[in-house]
Scaffold this motif. Sequence first.
Motif, PDB file in Angstrom:
ATOM      1  N   TRP A 107       0.908  -1.279   0.117  1.00 45.72           N
ATOM      2  CA  TRP A 107       0.053  -0.094  -0.067  1.00 45.72           C
ATOM      3  C   TRP A 107       0.896   1.295   0.038  1.00 45.72           C
ATOM      4  O   TRP A 107       1.428   1.651   1.060  1.00 45.72           O
ATOM      5  CB  TRP A 107      -1.028  -0.064   1.227  1.00 45.72           C
ATOM      6  N   PRO A 108       1.282   1.969  -1.156  1.00 44.03           N
ATOM      7  CA  PRO A 108       2.058   2.936  -1.371  1.00 44.03           C
ATOM      8  C   PRO A 108       1.829   4.197  -0.760  1.00 44.03           C
ATOM      9  O   PRO A 108       0.751   4.540  -0.776  1.00 44.03           O
ATOM     10  CB  PRO A 108       2.641   2.893  -2.669  1.00 44.03           C
ATOM     11  N   LEU A 114       8.976   0.722  -4.359  1.00 42.21           N
ATOM     12  CA  LEU A 114       8.015  -0.387  -4.918  1.00 42.21           C
ATOM     13  C   LEU A 114       8.966  -1.599  -4.488  1.00 42.21           C
ATOM     14  O   LEU A 114      10.293  -1.446  -4.570  1.00 42.21           O
ATOM     15  CB  LEU A 114       7.638  -0.375  -6.298  1.00 42.21           C
ATOM     16  N   TYR A 120       4.395  -6.132 -11.885  1.00 39.12           N
ATOM     17  CA  TYR A 120       3.273  -5.694 -10.962  1.00 39.12           C
ATOM     18  C   TYR A 120       2.166  -5.175 -11.535  1.00 39.12           C
ATOM     19  O   TYR A 120       1.856  -5.182 -12.797  1.00 39.12           O
ATOM     20  CB  TYR A 120       3.896  -4.152 -10.658  1.00 39.12           C
ATOM     21  N   VAL A 122      -0.981  -2.741 -10.755  1.00 39.05           N
ATOM     22  CA  VAL A 122      -1.124  -1.490  -9.813  1.00 39.05           C
ATOM     23  C   VAL A 122      -2.581  -1.012  -9.886  1.00 39.05           C
ATOM     24  O   VAL A 122      -3.036  -1.129 -11.121  1.00 39.05           O
ATOM     25  CB  VAL A 122      -0.307  -0.244 -10.081  1.00 39.05           C
ATOM     26  N   VAL A 146       1.244   4.422 -10.179  1.00 39.11           N
ATOM     27  CA  VAL A 146       0.895   4.697  -8.562  1.00 39.11           C
ATOM     28  C   VAL A 146       1.142   6.162  -8.381  1.00 39.11           C
ATOM     29  O   VAL A 146      -0.116   6.851  -7.567  1.00 39.11           O
ATOM     30  CB  VAL A 146       2.240   4.210  -7.655  1.00 39.11           C
ATOM     31  N   VAL A 156      -3.875   3.352  -3.215  1.00 43.18           N
ATOM     32  CA  VAL A 156      -3.360   2.537  -4.105  1.00 43.18           C
ATOM     33  C   VAL A 156      -3.153   1.259  -3.596  1.00 43.18           C
ATOM     34  O   VAL A 156      -2.469   1.232  -2.537  1.00 43.18           O
ATOM     35  CB  VAL A 156      -2.330   3.071  -5.068  1.00 43.18           C
ATOM     36  N   VAL A 158      -0.520  -2.084  -4.652  1.00 43.25           N
ATOM     37  CA  VAL A 158       0.374  -2.855  -5.728  1.00 43.25           C
ATOM     38  C   VAL A 158       0.520  -4.463  -5.501  1.00 43.25           C
ATOM     39  O   VAL A 158       0.869  -4.672  -4.198  1.00 43.25           O
ATOM     40  CB  VAL A 158       1.571  -2.138  -5.676  1.00 43.25           C
TER      41      VAL A 158
END
Length: 275
Positions: A107-108, A114, A120, A122, A146, A156, A158
């Motif tokens: 959870w960025p 990353l 990935y 996203v 992102v 967001v 990922v």
Amino acid sequence: MKVAYVTADDTVSRHDDERETALAAWLGAGIEGAPVNWRDPRADWSEFDAVVVRSAWDYIERRDEFVAWAHRVERVTRLFNPAAVLEWNTDKTYLRTLGVPTVPTFWPEPGAGLPEWDEYVVKPAVSAGARDTTRTADRDAAAAHVARLLDEGRTVMVQPYLPSVELEGELSLLYFGGRFSHAVRRHPMLSGVEATTENRATLRDPDDDQFALAERVLAAVPPDLLYARVDLVRMPDGEPVLMEVELTEPYLFLRDELAAPDLFAEALAEALKAG
């Protein structure tokens, strides 16, 4: 009994190819179903004995409006699934606290790097049907997507892309009134191969470990659900994990299992009697 089958406007609801199947099964169970657009200002929801959310697939663009609508409806009649469930389930941050094995998720926050993954996926936490979702092996491209989503004020998530999605497939287990109905292997959305009527889904018998995980998921979510779809995939080591649990407006694959429409109708009839 008169029940609203909740849909959206024609541009969205025309893709609902199981509506007539469901309504016919409801009628066979003594339930008069009527399609109603959830955004129709003329709709009087109090006229219905219950309201069942089905193909309200445009809620993604106006989630706050949809959640407010659900709570209003629930004040005048029964809503399936309940408004609190719809509010909880329409934001995938629920995966953080569900307490069952899930696809690894990062959870960025703004400026965060990353993880080192081969590929990935996203996507925003409020999404459906792979909308605003990207799959890429390019870490910079993933980071850029992102950043775009975060700049829009969206939460967001990922995840690593799992090859097993294409090899074994996603498995969706369908439950009506808490009882297992059927399971299908779903066509992978991000495989690059277009889904067709023929390859969209195939009936499958879940393995014991998949059944066990699905039961854990249902034990962890709110009770008294009319419908639930539990989407699973296997990790590279073979462990089944949850991708998501669909409690809002999932496609139910009613046309893929002969008994499913009647099971759905029976569950609705039992819920109405219990209420």
